[in-house]
Design a protein around this motif. Structure first.
Motif, PDB file in Angstrom:
ATOM      1  N   SER A   1       0.831  -1.212   0.000  1.00 20.33           N
ATOM      2  CA  SER A   1       0.000   0.000   0.000  1.00 20.33           C
ATOM      3  C   SER A   1       0.861   1.255   0.000  1.00 20.33           C
ATOM      4  CB  SER A   1      -0.922  -0.007   1.220  1.00 20.33           C
ATOM      5  OG  SER A   1      -1.778  -1.123   1.188  1.00 20.33           O
ATOM      6  N   ALA A   2       1.903   1.258   0.816  1.00 21.93           N
ATOM      7  CA  ALA A   2       2.812   2.408   0.834  1.00 21.93           C
ATOM      8  C   ALA A   2       3.506   2.556  -0.516  1.00 21.93           C
ATOM      9  CB  ALA A   2       3.837   2.248   1.957  1.00 21.93           C
ATOM     10  N   GLY A   3       3.937   1.439  -1.093  1.00 20.51           N
ATOM     11  CA  GLY A   3       4.581   1.478  -2.407  1.00 20.51           C
ATOM     12  C   GLY A   3       3.648   1.992  -3.489  1.00 20.51           C
ATOM     13  N   ALA A   4       2.373   1.599  -3.409  1.00 13.92           N
ATOM     14  CA  ALA A   4       1.392   2.081  -4.390  1.00 13.92           C
ATOM     15  C   ALA A   4       1.228   3.593  -4.295  1.00 13.92           C
ATOM     16  CB  ALA A   4       0.047   1.385  -4.178  1.00 13.92           C
ATOM     17  N   ALA A   5       1.175   4.116  -3.086  1.00 14.73           N
ATOM     18  CA  ALA A   5       1.027   5.569  -2.917  1.00 14.73           C
ATOM     19  C   ALA A   5       2.244   6.313  -3.463  1.00 14.73           C
ATOM     20  CB  ALA A   5       0.797   5.905  -1.446  1.00 14.73           C
ATOM     21  N   VAL A   6       3.441   5.800  -3.190  1.00 19.53           N
ATOM     22  CA  VAL A   6       4.657   6.428  -3.719  1.00 19.53           C
ATOM     23  C   VAL A   6       4.658   6.380  -5.245  1.00 19.53           C
ATOM     24  CG1 VAL A   6       7.178   6.226  -3.848  1.00 19.53           C
ATOM     25  CG2 VAL A   6       6.019   6.028  -1.633  1.00 19.53           C
ATOM     26  N   ALA A   7       4.295   5.219  -5.813  1.00 20.67           N
ATOM     27  CA  ALA A   7       4.227   5.091  -7.274  1.00 20.67           C
ATOM     28  C   ALA A   7       3.176   6.030  -7.854  1.00 20.67           C
ATOM     29  CB  ALA A   7       3.934   3.646  -7.671  1.00 20.67           C
ATOM     30  N   ASP A   8       2.080   6.229  -7.130  1.00 19.90           N
ATOM     31  CA  ASP A   8       1.035   7.144  -7.591  1.00 19.90           C
ATOM     32  C   ASP A   8       1.556   8.571  -7.649  1.00 19.90           C
ATOM     33  OD1 ASP A   8      -1.460   7.937  -8.498  1.00 19.90           O
ATOM     34  OD2 ASP A   8      -2.553   7.150  -6.786  1.00 19.90           O
ATOM     35  N   TYR A   9       2.366   8.965  -6.671  1.00 15.13           N
ATOM     36  CA  TYR A   9       2.966  10.301  -6.731  1.00 15.13           C
ATOM     37  C   TYR A   9       3.946  10.415  -7.901  1.00 15.13           C
ATOM     38  CZ  TYR A   9       0.847  12.026  -2.454  1.00 15.13           C
ATOM     39  OH  TYR A   9      -0.052  12.463  -1.517  1.00 15.13           O
ATOM     40  N   ALA A  10       4.719   9.366  -8.152  1.00 12.60           N
ATOM     41  CA  ALA A  10       5.619   9.381  -9.309  1.00 12.60           C
ATOM     42  C   ALA A  10       4.815   9.496 -10.599  1.00 12.60           C
ATOM     43  CB  ALA A  10       6.483   8.121  -9.324  1.00 12.60           C
ATOM     44  N   GLU A  11       3.713   8.760 -10.650  1.00 15.37           N
ATOM     45  CA  GLU A  11       2.829   8.842 -11.809  1.00 15.37           C
ATOM     46  C   GLU A  11       2.307  10.263 -11.985  1.00 15.37           C
ATOM     47  OE1 GLU A  11      -0.773   6.064 -12.804  1.00 15.37           O
ATOM     48  OE2 GLU A  11      -1.443   7.665 -11.457  1.00 15.37           O
ATOM     49  N   ASN A  12       1.913  10.922 -10.897  1.00 16.37           N
ATOM     50  CA  ASN A  12       1.378  12.278 -10.995  1.00 16.37           C
ATOM     51  C   ASN A  12       2.429  13.280 -11.462  1.00 16.37           C
ATOM     52  OD1 ASN A  12      -1.117  11.373 -10.347  1.00 16.37           O
ATOM     53  ND2 ASN A  12      -1.240  12.354  -8.356  1.00 16.37           N
ATOM     54  N   ILE A  13       3.674  13.090 -11.050  1.00 17.42           N
ATOM     55  CA  ILE A  13       4.745  13.952 -11.563  1.00 17.42           C
ATOM     56  C   ILE A  13       4.826  13.809 -13.084  1.00 17.42           C
ATOM     57  CG2 ILE A  13       7.252  14.283 -11.608  1.00 17.42           C
ATOM     58  CD1 ILE A  13       7.176  13.480  -8.576  1.00 17.42           C
ATOM     59  N   CYS A  14       4.735  12.577 -13.554  1.00 18.10           N
ATOM     60  CA  CYS A  14       4.741  12.344 -15.006  1.00 18.10           C
ATOM     61  C   CYS A  14       3.518  12.967 -15.663  1.00 18.10           C
ATOM     62  CB  CYS A  14       4.776  10.841 -15.300  1.00 18.10           C
ATOM     63  SG  CYS A  14       6.321  10.028 -14.861  1.00 18.10           S
ATOM     64  N   LEU A  15       2.350  12.836 -15.019  1.00 15.86           N
ATOM     65  CA  LEU A  15       1.126  13.410 -15.589  1.00 15.86           C
ATOM     66  C   LEU A  15       1.233  14.923 -15.725  1.00 15.86           C
ATOM     67  CD1 LEU A  15      -1.642  11.325 -13.772  1.00 15.86           C
ATOM     68  CD2 LEU A  15      -0.974  11.193 -16.191  1.00 15.86           C
ATOM     69  N   PHE A  16       1.771  15.583 -14.698  1.00 12.24           N
ATOM     70  CA  PHE A  16       1.944  17.031 -14.794  1.00 12.24           C
ATOM     71  C   PHE A  16       2.858  17.384 -15.973  1.00 12.24           C
ATOM     72  CE2 PHE A  16       0.834  17.272 -10.131  1.00 12.24           C
ATOM     73  CZ  PHE A  16      -0.329  17.989 -10.314  1.00 12.24           C
ATOM     74  N   SER A  17       3.918  16.626 -16.159  1.00  7.61           N
ATOM     75  CA  SER A  17       4.845  16.875 -17.263  1.00  7.61           C
ATOM     76  C   SER A  17       4.190  16.616 -18.616  1.00  7.61           C
ATOM     77  CB  SER A  17       6.085  15.990 -17.105  1.00  7.61           C
ATOM     78  OG  SER A  17       6.959  16.162 -18.186  1.00  7.61           O
ATOM     79  N   LEU A  18       3.465  15.508 -18.715  1.00  5.08           N
ATOM     80  CA  LEU A  18       2.804  15.170 -19.994  1.00  5.08           C
ATOM     81  C   LEU A  18       1.709  16.179 -20.325  1.00  5.08           C
ATOM     82  CD1 LEU A  18       2.518  11.295 -19.611  1.00  5.08           C
ATOM     83  CD2 LEU A  18       4.081  12.566 -21.107  1.00  5.08           C
ATOM     84  N   THR A  19       0.984  16.618 -19.333  1.00  6.16           N
ATOM     85  CA  THR A  19      -0.084  17.594 -19.574  1.00  6.16           C
ATOM     86  C   THR A  19       0.493  18.941 -19.994  1.00  6.16           C
ATOM     87  OG1 THR A  19      -1.500  16.466 -17.972  1.00  6.16           O
ATOM     88  CG2 THR A  19      -2.096  18.712 -18.544  1.00  6.16           C
ATOM     89  N   ALA A  20       1.615  19.313 -19.416  1.00  6.99           N
ATOM     90  CA  ALA A  20       2.244  20.591 -19.764  1.00  6.99           C
ATOM     91  C   ALA A  20       2.792  20.578 -21.186  1.00  6.99           C
ATOM     92  CB  ALA A  20       3.365  20.912 -18.783  1.00  6.99           C
ATOM     93  N   SER A  21       3.284  19.434 -21.638  1.00  4.46           N
ATOM     94  CA  SER A  21       3.889  19.329 -22.976  1.00  4.46           C
ATOM     95  C   SER A  21       3.424  18.062 -23.682  1.00  4.46           C
ATOM     96  CB  SER A  21       5.413  19.303 -22.861  1.00  4.46           C
ATOM     97  OG  SER A  21       5.890  20.439 -22.221  1.00  4.46           O
TER      98      SER A  21
END
Length: 186
Positions: free
Chosen positions: A75-95
């Motif tokens: 569960s902790a690993g999933a939350a950390v991976a979700d934050y990593a995913e969101n960093i990627c989402l912010f980058s993909l959405t910006a460009s």
């Protein structure tokens, strides 16, 4: 749902299918909407589901200490991976038309998140199985959640939209177990 579709992108063509042609009037509106959802996910949803799952597995420790620890770590690993995913989402959405390294990382972050959530659900199901036959249907729902996440990761084009529902199965079971346990203590 555009957010799940963006989470499951694998190629620049996947982003083009979400955002449409570069320079259209809808792109900035879509970027704003996707960023808003990602911010809500980052600030509210991830902490909420993370805390729920972590506390669920802490409460399961008396039933099966080792399995509860595994569920806690997943569960902790999933939350950390979700934050990593969101960093990627912010980058993909910006460009979205020049995605860069985020396009290489997001499949791994997303896959890890969904797989960890599915496995955590299955671990919770095994803890419930050890409690007795009355928990077999609940454990089966948790197992179906794992199957759903694996199928969604393997073939996101066909089954990706079902990933949230697959994970939700185990969360509903966990919530019922928590409510039942709380009621038994009254």
């Amino acid at each position: 749902h555009a957010v799940i579709a963006e989470e499951l992108v694998r190629r620049a063509a996947d982003l083009a299918a979400i955002f449409g042609p570069q320079g259209t009037a809808c792109v900035p509106k879509l970027q704003h909407a996707l960023d808003l959802v990602t911010w809500i996910d980052s600030l509210a949803f991830i902490p909420a589901y993370g805390a729920f799952l972590l506390f669920f597995f802490l409460s399961m420790a008396p039933r099966d200490e080792h399995a509860a620890l595994i569920g806690f770590i997943l569960s902790a690993g999933a939350a950390v991976a979700d934050y990593a995913e969101n960093i990627c989402l912010f980058s993909l959405t910006a460009s979205p038309f020049a995605p860069g390294v985020a396009l290489s990382i997001i499949p791994w972050a997303t896959g890890l998140k969904w797989l960890a959530l599915g496995l955590a659900g299955a671990v919770g199901g095994t803890i419930l199985l050890r409690k007795g036959r009355e928990n077999y249907p609940a454990a089966a729902a948790c197992g179906l959640g794992l199957v759903g996440t694996v199928v969604g990761i393997v073939n996101p084009a066909l089954f990706g939209a079902y990933l949230p529902g697959a994970v939700t199965l185990s969360w509903i079971v966990f919530l019922i177990v928590d409510i039942r346990s709380a009621m038994a203590q009254l």
